[in-house]
Enzyme design. Sequence first.
Site, short mmCIF file in Angstrom:
data_model
loop_
_atom_site.label_atom_id
_atom_site.label_comp_id
_atom_site.label_asym_id
_atom_site.label_seq_id
_atom_site.Cartn_x
_atom_site.Cartn_y
_atom_site.Cartn_z
N ARG A 109 0.86 -1.19 0.00
CA ARG A 109 0.00 0.00 0.00
C ARG A 109 0.89 1.23 0.00
NH1 ARG A 109 -5.03 0.36 3.94
NH2 ARG A 109 -3.53 1.48 5.18
N THR A 118 -1.44 7.38 0.06
CA THR A 118 -2.79 7.25 -0.52
C THR A 118 -3.50 5.96 -0.09
OG1 THR A 118 -1.95 6.05 -2.43
CG2 THR A 118 -1.99 8.46 -2.60
N ASP A 139 0.14 -2.07 12.35
CA ASP A 139 0.70 -2.62 11.12
C ASP A 139 1.21 -4.04 11.42
OD1 ASP A 139 2.56 -3.39 9.07
OD2 ASP A 139 2.62 -1.29 8.42
N ASP A 181 4.92 -4.82 10.48
CA ASP A 181 5.90 -4.19 11.37
C ASP A 181 5.96 -4.92 12.70
OD1 ASP A 181 6.56 -2.30 9.53
OD2 ASP A 181 5.53 -0.63 10.53
C1 PRP Z 1 -0.94 -4.21 4.77
C2 PRP Z 1 -1.58 -5.57 5.03
C3 PRP Z 1 -2.32 -5.85 3.75
C4 PRP Z 1 -2.75 -4.48 3.33
C5 PRP Z 1 -4.19 -4.27 3.70
O1 PRP Z 1 0.21 -4.40 4.03
O2 PRP Z 1 -0.67 -6.57 5.34
O3 PRP Z 1 -1.52 -6.42 2.75
O4 PRP Z 1 -1.94 -3.52 4.03
O5 PRP Z 1 -4.64 -3.04 3.26
P1 PRP Z 1 -5.69 -2.86 2.09
O6 PRP Z 1 -6.78 -3.82 2.31
O7 PRP Z 1 -6.13 -1.41 2.28
O8 PRP Z 1 -4.99 -3.05 0.77
P2 PRP Z 1 1.24 -3.24 3.65
O9 PRP Z 1 0.99 -2.74 2.26
O10 PRP Z 1 1.31 -2.23 4.75
O11 PRP Z 1 2.59 -4.05 3.55
P3 PRP Z 1 3.32 -5.05 4.55
O12 PRP Z 1 2.70 -6.39 4.32
O13 PRP Z 1 4.74 -4.97 4.10
O14 PRP Z 1 3.13 -4.54 5.95
#
Ligand code: PRP
Length: 223
Positions: free
Chosen positions: A117, A121, A215, A218
């Site tokens: 993500r 945004t 998160d 993290d």
């Molecule tokens: C987080 C989570 C999902 C996503 C969910 O990942 O693990 O993949 O956000 O959000 P959404 O439904 O609004 O798309 P992130 O992109 O933060 O990456 P990460 O897995 O590296 O923490």
Amino acid sequence: MSKSATLSKSSTLPDVTVLPQTPQLIALFTMIRDVKTQRGDFVFYSNRIIRMMVEEGLNHLPVKELEVSTPTDLAYKGLQFEGKICGVSIMRAGEAMEQGLRDCCRSVRIGKILIQRDEETADAKLFYEKLPADIKDRYVLLLDPMLATGGSAIMAVEVLLSKGVPANRILFLNLISSPEGIETFCKSCPGVKIITGFIDEGLNEKRFVVPGLGDFGDRYYCL
Ligand code: PRP
């Protein structure tokens, strides 16, 4: 169960299954939601929930009858899984769910899709995918612990569909979801089943699930 514990919202959408809200599950969620929980405990208790999710997911795969003979020389009419499966994790957080799947399904094949993500945004962006060559012939357990806006999971399903995997062979496993994300996902991905551990209150202005757990990636890998 204490009357004051907050349980998951329910869903009437046909493709959504919420894990039974047992005292054990709620106690595990309480541990991983707590901001004071350190990484070692976060990993341990998340892994417990992940295992429960995988076990539930396996109940949604098709089976056929199988008769076996027992050591008493009698027959037992049982079942066996039908069809091949594979896991696909949405990196990075989804990778945390791979071991739980491996613990239940010996030498399972696992593909990866890197979707992140945008931090400003919250829009999902696809960076990389590496999937089993015969994925279109398999049932796919799609792994990501968090469903917020739904953007990442929808993008991952689009990748799977583009590889020829039929929607009704995709099963999305996630720990905590927002009601908005579930609804958007089901509208965009008809026929794909979701198994979630908990449907939360909603999204905040940064489009994080609330109350959520922060998160996941993290907390599992870094903090
Ligand atoms: C987080 C989570 C999902 C996503 C969910 O990942 O693990 O993949 O956000 O959000 P959404 O439904 O609004 O798309 P992130 O992109 O933060 O990456 P990460 O897995 O590296 O923490």
